[in-house]
Scaffold this active site. Sequence first.
Site, mmCIF file in Angstrom:
data_model
loop_
_atom_site.group_PDB
_atom_site.id
_atom_site.type_symbol
_atom_site.label_atom_id
_atom_site.label_comp_id
_atom_site.label_asym_id
_atom_site.label_seq_id
_atom_site.Cartn_x
_atom_site.Cartn_y
_atom_site.Cartn_z
ATOM 1 N N SER A 328 0.805 -1.223 0.000
ATOM 2 C CA SER A 328 0.000 0.000 0.000
ATOM 3 C C SER A 328 0.835 1.268 0.000
ATOM 4 C CB SER A 328 -0.906 0.020 1.237
ATOM 5 O OG SER A 328 -1.755 -1.097 1.262
ATOM 6 N N HIS A 422 -7.403 -0.785 6.152
ATOM 7 C CA HIS A 422 -6.925 -2.158 6.351
ATOM 8 C C HIS A 422 -7.036 -2.597 7.807
ATOM 9 C CE1 HIS A 422 -5.603 -2.900 2.278
ATOM 10 N NE2 HIS A 422 -4.993 -1.724 2.251
#
Length: 492
Positions: A328, A422
């Site tokens: 990410s 997340h």
Amino acid sequence: MRGLGPGLRARRLLPLRSPPRPPGPRGRRLCGGLAASAMDELLRRAVPPTPAYELREKTPAPAEGQCADFVSFYGGLAEASQRAELLGRLAQGFGVDHGQVAEQSAGVLQLRQQAREAAVLLQAEDRLRYALVPRYRGLFHHISKLDGGVRFLVQLRADLLEAQALKLVEGPHVREMNGVLKSMLSEWFSSGFLNLERVTWHSPCEVLQKISECEAVHPVKNWMDMKRRVGPYRRCYFFSHCSTPGEPLVVLHVALTGDISNNIQGIVKECPPTETEERNRIAAAIFYSISLTQQGLQGVELGTFLIKRVVKELQKEFPQLGAFSSLSPIPGFTKWLLGLLNVQGKEHGRNELFTDSECQEISAVTGNPVHESLKGFLSSGEWVKSEKLTQALQGPLMRLCAWYLYGEKHRGYALNPVANFHLQNGAVMWRINWMADSSLKGLTSSCGLMVNYRYYLEETGPNSISYLGSKNIKASEQILSLVAQFQNNSKL
């Protein structure tokens, strides 16, 4: 990897082509009193009155033409400011009847004090719930039944979010209407109405084009690049709604690798090891890009549902898969760091970001005081051109990034929207990777750093509950060690 959760501005996740606006006389421009009177008249006709509680199931639905008139009028407004004004009037003038709410609330309290039987109290509570429903909800409900009505409402919410961001319309009534519409969209786009579709090089050209256009995390350069991203050792999935099959709503790109990737260059630039997938080479699934295609669906949990469904699909295809992780980006890190440098640069003699030895090493390379020199280098990404400066910055930037992800909070949750997404899903903040994105965008937005959020499938449920309920972040030893180094060197 772009996040989809709250805070994400649910941002604007993508600068992407919006769905076509509903039909209407294009270019309509209204001004002054004419605009106000036309809007008020439209809303008076289009928004159905709230029937009395006793008649709520006996009142016929408003004529379809009334809702269609609203759709046509709205679609013809040429300016964002005009659409914002209409939405503001709708939110302000057609919400909850507060007098009715107060009256029904008093009735419930009185019945509780009188210790009346359950049936009487439950009916009074039902009356209160009914009074709490804003009038515009009825308009949205009836529009959803029109052909293309749900698509229209998605675009309307996108316009509303844009108007709020630009401060064209503000206030608690507008925020409340946004919340009501978001809740309705969450029901219409719940997982039971979504179709999971895989994209391959043999998918329709229109789908490949849309996937290419909506990729904002790591932009697609050309058709060969797109072919690589849907080819061997790669997977691309999207959700479509049952009413619009083949129309991507949220897109997830996955790399199938031998271990957990620590840089994006190896995924988007390098060719796969073989044209035919060898199953013994595949041990990890890396979620390296997730993109929402419709701004009006911000905050609707499409990304979370998509990851869960894709994990199940991959487990069926590759039972040997042992690791699931994101790779990410860290949007906002450079901006946050530049803000700290500005503050400490103004307070001469204050230094809580770098050790004395790091300051000496950086100053020796740049020839200037640390704070001033780094502001320019970090903003432009020019620092990577100096090997000595790159080496000198690795330690402090890793340490500062760990604190930014783990320690900087918004209402107790991770400030970074991707981290928040997340962590809400139950992932572990697992590893920060140095020079993981060497593109100009990666250097200027996150100093080239990327982070893995690892999904230990048996732990995601408890981790999610712990984060959402107690605001606890599950992190690896690497992250915690870097955070401890930061805390030892700083009073922030």
